[in-house]
Design a protein around this motif. Structure first.
Motif, PDB file in Angstrom:
ATOM      1  N   TRP A 125       0.519  -1.669   0.066  1.00 41.50           N
ATOM      2  CA  TRP A 125       0.143  -0.164   0.318  1.00 41.50           C
ATOM      3  C   TRP A 125       0.789   1.287  -0.101  1.00 41.50           C
ATOM      4  O   TRP A 125       2.381   1.695   1.104  1.00 41.50           O
ATOM      5  N   PHE A 126       0.297   2.096  -0.774  1.00 46.25           N
ATOM      6  CA  PHE A 126       1.663   3.405  -1.292  1.00 46.25           C
ATOM      7  C   PHE A 126       0.330   4.644  -1.013  1.00 46.25           C
ATOM      8  O   PHE A 126      -0.691   5.114  -1.452  1.00 46.25           O
ATOM      9  N   LEU A 127       0.450   5.632  -0.226  1.00 45.49           N
ATOM     10  CA  LEU A 127       0.263   6.538  -0.604  1.00 45.49           C
ATOM     11  C   LEU A 127       0.636   7.119  -2.180  1.00 45.49           C
ATOM     12  O   LEU A 127       1.260   7.729  -2.759  1.00 45.49           O
ATOM     13  N   PRO A 128      -0.474   8.087  -2.753  1.00 45.49           N
ATOM     14  CA  PRO A 128      -0.745   8.786  -4.103  1.00 45.49           C
ATOM     15  C   PRO A 128       0.477   9.598  -4.422  1.00 45.49           C
ATOM     16  O   PRO A 128       0.909   9.584  -5.502  1.00 45.49           O
ATOM     17  N   SER A 129       0.487  10.186  -3.112  1.00 48.69           N
ATOM     18  CA  SER A 129       1.693  11.151  -3.236  1.00 48.69           C
ATOM     19  C   SER A 129       3.404  10.276  -3.266  1.00 48.69           C
ATOM     20  O   SER A 129       4.087  11.118  -3.276  1.00 48.69           O
ATOM     21  N   ASP A 130       3.306   9.609  -3.154  1.00 54.79           N
ATOM     22  CA  ASP A 130       4.487   8.549  -3.097  1.00 54.79           C
ATOM     23  C   ASP A 130       4.393   7.790  -3.549  1.00 54.79           C
ATOM     24  O   ASP A 130       4.315   6.504  -2.846  1.00 54.79           O
ATOM     25  N   LEU A 131       4.049   7.232  -5.072  1.00 54.15           N
ATOM     26  CA  LEU A 131       4.422   5.741  -5.342  1.00 54.15           C
ATOM     27  C   LEU A 131       5.582   5.347  -5.941  1.00 54.15           C
ATOM     28  O   LEU A 131       6.782   5.967  -5.670  1.00 54.15           O
ATOM     29  N   PRO A 132       6.265   4.365  -5.896  1.00 55.15           N
ATOM     30  CA  PRO A 132       7.481   3.364  -5.603  1.00 55.15           C
ATOM     31  C   PRO A 132       8.156   3.654  -6.928  1.00 55.15           C
ATOM     32  O   PRO A 132       7.656   3.846  -7.430  1.00 55.15           O
ATOM     33  N   ALA A 133       9.132   4.093  -6.823  1.00 55.80           N
ATOM     34  CA  ALA A 133       9.636   3.526  -8.053  1.00 55.80           C
ATOM     35  C   ALA A 133       9.530   2.273  -8.374  1.00 55.80           C
ATOM     36  O   ALA A 133       9.734   1.185  -8.090  1.00 55.80           O
ATOM     37  N   GLY A 134       9.840   2.757 -10.114  1.00 56.79           N
ATOM     38  CA  GLY A 134       8.477   1.027 -10.809  1.00 56.79           C
ATOM     39  C   GLY A 134       7.354   1.061 -11.126  1.00 56.79           C
ATOM     40  O   GLY A 134       6.994   0.639 -12.300  1.00 56.79           O
ATOM     41  N   THR A 135       6.996   1.758 -10.656  1.00 54.68           N
ATOM     42  CA  THR A 135       5.838   2.104 -10.879  1.00 54.68           C
ATOM     43  C   THR A 135       5.004   1.872 -12.544  1.00 54.68           C
ATOM     44  O   THR A 135       5.841   2.877 -12.789  1.00 54.68           O
ATOM     45  N   ALA A 136       4.259   1.419 -12.992  1.00 53.57           N
ATOM     46  CA  ALA A 136       3.700   1.334 -14.284  1.00 53.57           C
ATOM     47  C   ALA A 136       3.288   2.528 -14.672  1.00 53.57           C
ATOM     48  O   ALA A 136       2.526   3.860 -13.834  1.00 53.57           O
ATOM     49  N   GLY A 137       3.687   3.264 -15.920  1.00 56.59           N
ATOM     50  CA  GLY A 137       2.691   4.217 -16.658  1.00 56.59           C
ATOM     51  C   GLY A 137       1.365   4.225 -16.753  1.00 56.59           C
ATOM     52  O   GLY A 137       1.124   5.842 -16.270  1.00 56.59           O
ATOM     53  N   GLY A 138       0.730   3.795 -16.898  1.00 60.33           N
ATOM     54  CA  GLY A 138      -0.402   3.511 -17.181  1.00 60.33           C
ATOM     55  C   GLY A 138      -0.829   3.469 -15.542  1.00 60.33           C
ATOM     56  O   GLY A 138      -2.874   4.706 -15.079  1.00 60.33           O
ATOM     57  N   THR A 139      -0.644   2.746 -14.530  1.00 58.29           N
ATOM     58  CA  THR A 139      -0.951   3.138 -13.442  1.00 58.29           C
ATOM     59  C   THR A 139      -0.584   5.058 -12.451  1.00 58.29           C
ATOM     60  O   THR A 139      -1.488   5.345 -11.920  1.00 58.29           O
ATOM     61  N   ARG A 140       0.560   5.278 -12.961  1.00 56.18           N
ATOM     62  CA  ARG A 140       0.937   6.738 -12.814  1.00 56.18           C
ATOM     63  C   ARG A 140       0.277   7.899 -13.250  1.00 56.18           C
ATOM     64  O   ARG A 140      -0.104   8.413 -12.313  1.00 56.18           O
ATOM     65  N   ARG A 141      -0.732   7.367 -14.594  1.00 56.63           N
ATOM     66  CA  ARG A 141      -0.795   8.259 -15.040  1.00 56.63           C
ATOM     67  C   ARG A 141      -2.871   8.239 -14.528  1.00 56.63           C
ATOM     68  O   ARG A 141      -3.039   9.443 -14.021  1.00 56.63           O
ATOM     69  N   VAL A 143      -3.413   7.204 -11.409  1.00 56.69           N
ATOM     70  CA  VAL A 143      -3.623   7.858 -10.085  1.00 56.69           C
ATOM     71  C   VAL A 143      -3.689   9.474 -10.146  1.00 56.69           C
ATOM     72  O   VAL A 143      -4.113  10.514  -9.624  1.00 56.69           O
ATOM     73  N   ALA A 144      -2.442  10.080 -11.384  1.00 56.17           N
ATOM     74  CA  ALA A 144      -2.365  11.635 -11.188  1.00 56.17           C
ATOM     75  C   ALA A 144      -3.635  11.811 -11.577  1.00 56.17           C
ATOM     76  O   ALA A 144      -4.398  13.529 -11.061  1.00 56.17           O
ATOM     77  N   GLU A 145      -4.616  11.168 -12.579  1.00 56.41           N
ATOM     78  CA  GLU A 145      -6.045  11.805 -12.724  1.00 56.41           C
ATOM     79  C   GLU A 145      -6.851  11.501 -11.591  1.00 56.41           C
ATOM     80  O   GLU A 145      -7.414  13.347 -11.632  1.00 56.41           O
ATOM     81  N   ILE A 146      -6.805  10.700 -11.072  1.00 50.37           N
ATOM     82  CA  ILE A 146      -8.092  10.620  -9.667  1.00 50.37           C
ATOM     83  C   ILE A 146      -7.420  11.503  -8.617  1.00 50.37           C
ATOM     84  O   ILE A 146      -8.290  12.083  -8.271  1.00 50.37           O
ATOM     85  N   TYR A 147      -5.682  11.725  -8.512  1.00 50.70           N
ATOM     86  CA  TYR A 147      -5.634  12.286  -7.267  1.00 50.70           C
ATOM     87  C   TYR A 147      -5.117  13.880  -7.289  1.00 50.70           C
ATOM     88  O   TYR A 147      -4.978  14.898  -6.064  1.00 50.70           O
ATOM     89  N   GLY A 149      -5.936  15.573 -10.392  1.00 47.02           N
ATOM     90  CA  GLY A 149      -6.868  16.279 -10.956  1.00 47.02           C
ATOM     91  C   GLY A 149      -5.741  16.138 -12.639  1.00 47.02           C
ATOM     92  O   GLY A 149      -6.492  17.043 -13.307  1.00 47.02           O
ATOM     93  N   VAL A 150      -5.023  15.853 -12.883  1.00 49.21           N
ATOM     94  CA  VAL A 150      -4.787  15.315 -14.208  1.00 49.21           C
ATOM     95  C   VAL A 150      -5.601  15.235 -14.748  1.00 49.21           C
ATOM     96  O   VAL A 150      -6.374  14.772 -14.935  1.00 49.21           O
ATOM     97  N   ALA A 151      -5.963  16.223 -16.467  1.00 49.16           N
ATOM     98  CA  ALA A 151      -6.602  15.505 -17.562  1.00 49.16           C
ATOM     99  C   ALA A 151      -6.096  14.140 -18.012  1.00 49.16           C
ATOM    100  O   ALA A 151      -5.235  13.492 -17.909  1.00 49.16           O
ATOM    101  N   ARG A 152      -7.777  13.960 -18.227  1.00 48.02           N
ATOM    102  CA  ARG A 152      -7.887  12.166 -18.500  1.00 48.02           C
ATOM    103  C   ARG A 152      -7.434  12.549 -19.937  1.00 48.02           C
ATOM    104  O   ARG A 152      -8.038  13.010 -20.271  1.00 48.02           O
ATOM    105  N   VAL A 153      -7.033  11.024 -19.942  1.00 52.81           N
ATOM    106  CA  VAL A 153      -6.521  10.836 -21.166  1.00 52.81           C
ATOM    107  C   VAL A 153      -6.402   9.380 -21.825  1.00 52.81           C
ATOM    108  O   VAL A 153      -6.873   8.565 -20.734  1.00 52.81           O
ATOM    109  N   PRO A 154      -7.160   9.452 -22.872  1.00 53.18           N
ATOM    110  CA  PRO A 154      -8.038   8.377 -22.817  1.00 53.18           C
ATOM    111  C   PRO A 154      -7.281   6.551 -23.075  1.00 53.18           C
ATOM    112  O   PRO A 154      -7.800   5.833 -23.940  1.00 53.18           O
ATOM    113  N   TYR A 155      -6.188   6.881 -23.036  1.00 47.00           N
ATOM    114  CA  TYR A 155      -5.120   5.800 -23.459  1.00 47.00           C
ATOM    115  C   TYR A 155      -4.066   5.149 -22.169  1.00 47.00           C
ATOM    116  O   TYR A 155      -4.004   6.277 -21.251  1.00 47.00           O
ATOM    117  N   TRP A 156      -4.426   3.858 -22.098  1.00 41.49           N
ATOM    118  CA  TRP A 156      -3.936   3.479 -20.799  1.00 41.49           C
ATOM    119  C   TRP A 156      -2.251   3.582 -20.732  1.00 41.49           C
ATOM    120  O   TRP A 156      -1.765   4.279 -19.913  1.00 41.49           O
TER     121      TRP A 156
END
Length: 156
Positions: A125-141, A143-147, A149-156
């Motif tokens: 378990w990780f805080l959204p503001s402190d994701l571990p190194a190696g977090t996949a790009g789709g997961t990072r995107r 988390v950034a959208e949800i927590y 407020g980064v604009a949503r993109v339609p691609y994983w």
């Protein structure tokens, strides 16, 4: 089921190749499960690098909410206590030209024993503001959208 730990690393790529050749589209699910302290569940698989939101494929005969409930229990030890909330639909064409991922929020859940033998190397378990190194790009995107407020993109 111990045989799965030995067979699965070899069988999974073959099965995925077969699915991609025989299916025009594939559907997967991922989920955000959040603890009261704000930390979210991430998993590391034995067959792919990086940290990912828990999830997997929707199997024949399953609904997407059922698949996300099954995957959360198997991979993260999270048993849903209410219907998950659909947050978005994403094209995952980098993985396969017909692949799509549905992202859900696990609104209500309780702990359970994980049921994924040999597939999951680690769940944490990780805080959204402190994701571990190696977090996949789709997961990072996501988390950034949800927590953040980064604009949503339609691609994983």
């Amino acid at each position: 089921m111990r045989w799965r730990a030995h067979i699965e690393p070899f069988a999974r790529p073959c099965m995925q190749a077969f699915w991609r050749l025989t299916r025009g589209a594939t559907l997967g699910v991922r989920a955000i499960a959040e603890r009261p302290d704000g930390a979210i569940a991430l998993v590391r698989h034995t067959y792919i690098d990086g940290w990912h939101l828990p999830g997997g494929g929707v199997e024949s005969g399953e609904t997407a909410p059922f698949a996300v409930a099954r995957e959360l229990a198997e991979e993260a030890g999270v048993r849903l206590t209410c219907e998950p909330e659909l947050l978005g639909v994403y094209a995952n064409h980098a993985a396969f030209r017909g692949d799509h991922v549905l992202l859900f929020r696990a609104a209500g859940w309780e702990n359970c024993a994980t049921q994924s033998e040999g597939e999951i190397e680690c769940v944490d378990w990780f805080l959204p503001s402190d994701l571990p190194a190696g977090t996949a790009g789709g997961t990072r995107r996501r988390v950034a959208e949800i927590y953040d407020g980064v604009a949503r993109v339609p691609y994983w």
